[in-house]
Motif scaffolding. Structure first.
Motif, PDB file in Angstrom:
ATOM      1  N   ASN A   1       0.915  -1.163   0.607  1.00 41.47           N
ATOM      2  CA  ASN A   1      -0.091  -0.555  -0.030  1.00 41.47           C
ATOM      3  C   ASN A   1       0.993   1.439  -0.364  1.00 41.47           C
ATOM      4  OD1 ASN A   1      -2.839  -0.818   0.193  1.00 41.47           O
ATOM      5  ND2 ASN A   1      -2.152  -1.753   2.328  1.00 41.47           N
ATOM      6  N   VAL A   2       1.927   1.282   0.337  1.00 41.13           N
ATOM      7  CA  VAL A   2       2.791   2.959   0.887  1.00 41.13           C
ATOM      8  C   VAL A   2       3.403   2.143  -0.688  1.00 41.13           C
ATOM      9  CG1 VAL A   2       5.253   3.480   1.820  1.00 41.13           C
ATOM     10  CG2 VAL A   2       3.493   2.148   3.435  1.00 41.13           C
ATOM     11  N   LEU A   3       3.858   1.811  -1.171  1.00 45.57           N
ATOM     12  CA  LEU A   3       4.556   1.599  -2.985  1.00 45.57           C
ATOM     13  C   LEU A   3       3.494   2.070  -3.680  1.00 45.57           C
ATOM     14  CD1 LEU A   3       6.405  -1.474  -2.982  1.00 45.57           C
ATOM     15  CD2 LEU A   3       7.460   0.539  -2.766  1.00 45.57           C
ATOM     16  N   LYS A   4       1.990   1.033  -3.739  1.00 47.44           N
ATOM     17  CA  LYS A   4       1.021   2.081  -4.197  1.00 47.44           C
ATOM     18  C   LYS A   4       1.138   4.124  -4.233  1.00 47.44           C
ATOM     19  CE  LYS A   4      -3.312   0.561  -6.593  1.00 47.44           C
ATOM     20  NZ  LYS A   4      -4.868  -0.191  -6.097  1.00 47.44           N
ATOM     21  N   LYS A   5       0.723   4.142  -2.532  1.00 47.51           N
ATOM     22  CA  LYS A   5       0.559   5.479  -2.113  1.00 47.51           C
ATOM     23  C   LYS A   5       1.518   6.334  -2.963  1.00 47.51           C
ATOM     24  CE  LYS A   5      -0.482   8.856   1.663  1.00 47.51           C
ATOM     25  NZ  LYS A   5      -0.086   8.679   2.828  1.00 47.51           N
ATOM     26  N   ASP A   6       2.816   5.790  -2.871  1.00 44.22           N
ATOM     27  CA  ASP A   6       3.990   6.243  -3.033  1.00 44.22           C
ATOM     28  C   ASP A   6       3.977   6.559  -4.916  1.00 44.22           C
ATOM     29  OD1 ASP A   6       4.025   7.390  -0.337  1.00 44.22           O
ATOM     30  OD2 ASP A   6       6.443   5.807  -0.671  1.00 44.22           O
ATOM     31  N   GLY A   7       3.426   5.979  -5.915  1.00 40.47           N
ATOM     32  CA  GLY A   7       3.740   6.346  -6.801  1.00 40.47           C
ATOM     33  C   GLY A   7       4.652   4.903  -7.542  1.00 40.47           C
ATOM     34  N   LEU A   8       5.204   4.313  -7.193  1.00 41.64           N
ATOM     35  CA  LEU A   8       6.138   2.900  -7.242  1.00 41.64           C
ATOM     36  C   LEU A   8       5.172   1.613  -8.033  1.00 41.64           C
ATOM     37  CD1 LEU A   8       8.909   3.500  -4.567  1.00 41.64           C
ATOM     38  CD2 LEU A   8       8.884   4.986  -6.708  1.00 41.64           C
ATOM     39  N   ILE A   9       4.235   1.292  -7.364  1.00 40.41           N
ATOM     40  CA  ILE A   9       3.721   0.640  -7.847  1.00 40.41           C
ATOM     41  C   ILE A   9       2.783   0.583  -8.172  1.00 40.41           C
ATOM     42  CG2 ILE A   9       5.247  -1.866  -7.506  1.00 40.41           C
ATOM     43  CD1 ILE A   9       2.854  -1.960  -5.550  1.00 40.41           C
ATOM     44  N   ARG A  10       1.757   0.854  -9.345  1.00 43.18           N
ATOM     45  CA  ARG A  10       0.368   0.664 -10.321  1.00 43.18           C
ATOM     46  C   ARG A  10      -0.539  -0.173  -9.565  1.00 43.18           C
ATOM     47  NH1 ARG A  10       0.818   4.139 -16.090  1.00 43.18           N
ATOM     48  NH2 ARG A  10       2.030   5.667 -14.745  1.00 43.18           N
TER      49      ARG A  10
END
Length: 276
Positions: A117-126
């Motif tokens: 969820n952190v990675l998705k929020k940060d835009g590193l994963i979609r």
């Protein structure tokens, strides 16, 4: 996973894939200890098209360049660190899909979910998901996360995912079907593949029953398994390719689909029996 490490060979396969309008490229940090991601990264740097396709990678196996040791590590720290290495090797600033490369019910799954969820929020994963054939793990993520995708081995022989497709679809989660031709069993080379790779049979099939069942299906076998998968709620069929010829055979089978004739009734109804 099957891309040759020789870059000119890999490049020829990837160029053929683009020419065939394939839109999803699947890899993992574990494949050749990062070298598979590097091949893809080099190809897209040299040939463009990054915006035209989706790239998915996987995480959770902590590997070491100096030896063959691999440790299972689904921790938040490992995921947040590993994604940076995958992005660097792939030469991109985001992943379209990031998957946990396995998973056990004993894992700290809340920690894993938080990392995605952190990675998705940060835009590193979609989007994020899991690659798993463990029903208890799959059901936990369906119930307790905003998972987007589940990858499972899925084909006419290994039809175990049928027991889960309704649960998965109800959550609007997409299924990626890997192993569509079951290591070559569901191709016109079935007899020789059975002799070389399945001398003891597979699942509850003896080798003789396997050959007899496959012999009842009109060629090309790969078309039947494509038809079968497209009759299921599958978002993408993920097929390996170790040569241009192999890729072309898969594409040819896909182009012949009629969505109806798949001979599913000839095969055993299998269910997952472990990790329930």
């Amino acid at each position: 996973m099957n891309l040759p490490l020789d870059y000119p060979e890999a490049k020829a396969i990837l160029k053929e894939a683009l020419a065939s309008d394939m839109g999803y490229f699947d890899t993992a940090d574990l494949y050749h200890k990062g070298a598979n991601e590097e091949l893809l990264g080099r190809f897209f740097r040299e040939n463009g098209h990054r915006q035209d396709i989706m790239i998915g990678s996987k995480v959770g196996n902590e590997f070491f360049q100096q030896n063959d040791e691999v440790k299972w590590n689904p921790s938040r720290e490992h995921i947040l660190s590993s994604v940076k290495d995958s992005l660097r090797r792939l030469g991109t600033d985001y992943l379209d899909l990031y998957m946990l490369h396995g998973g056990m019910i004993e894992d700290n799954k809340e920690e894993t979910i938080d990392a995605f969820n952190v990675l998705k929020k940060d835009g590193l994963i979609r989007a994020y998901g899991i690659s798993s054939i463990r029903p208890n793990v799959i059901r936990h993520y369906l119930a307790h996360s905003d998972i987007d995708v589940i990858m499972m081995q899925f084909n006419l022989i290994d039809n175990r995912p049928e027991m889960l497709v309704d649960e998965i679809s109800e959550r609007d989660v997409k299924i990626l079907a890997r192993g569509p031709v079951m290591k070559g069993l569901l191709t016109d080379n079935a007899a020789s593949v059975a002799d070389r790779k399945f001398a003891d049979g597979v699942f509850d099939y003896s080798q003789d029953e396997l050959k007899e069942t496959l012999g009842k299906i009109p060629a090309p076998l790969a078309v039947s398994t494509m038809n079968y998968l497209l009759s299921q709620p599958v978002a993408s069929i993920v097929a390996g390719a170790s040569s241009v010829g192999q890729l072309q055979s898969t594409v040819s089978a896909y182009q012949q689909v009629d969505y109806r004739t798949h001979h599913r009734e000839l095969f055993h109804d299998l269910n997952y029996e472990d990790h329930l």
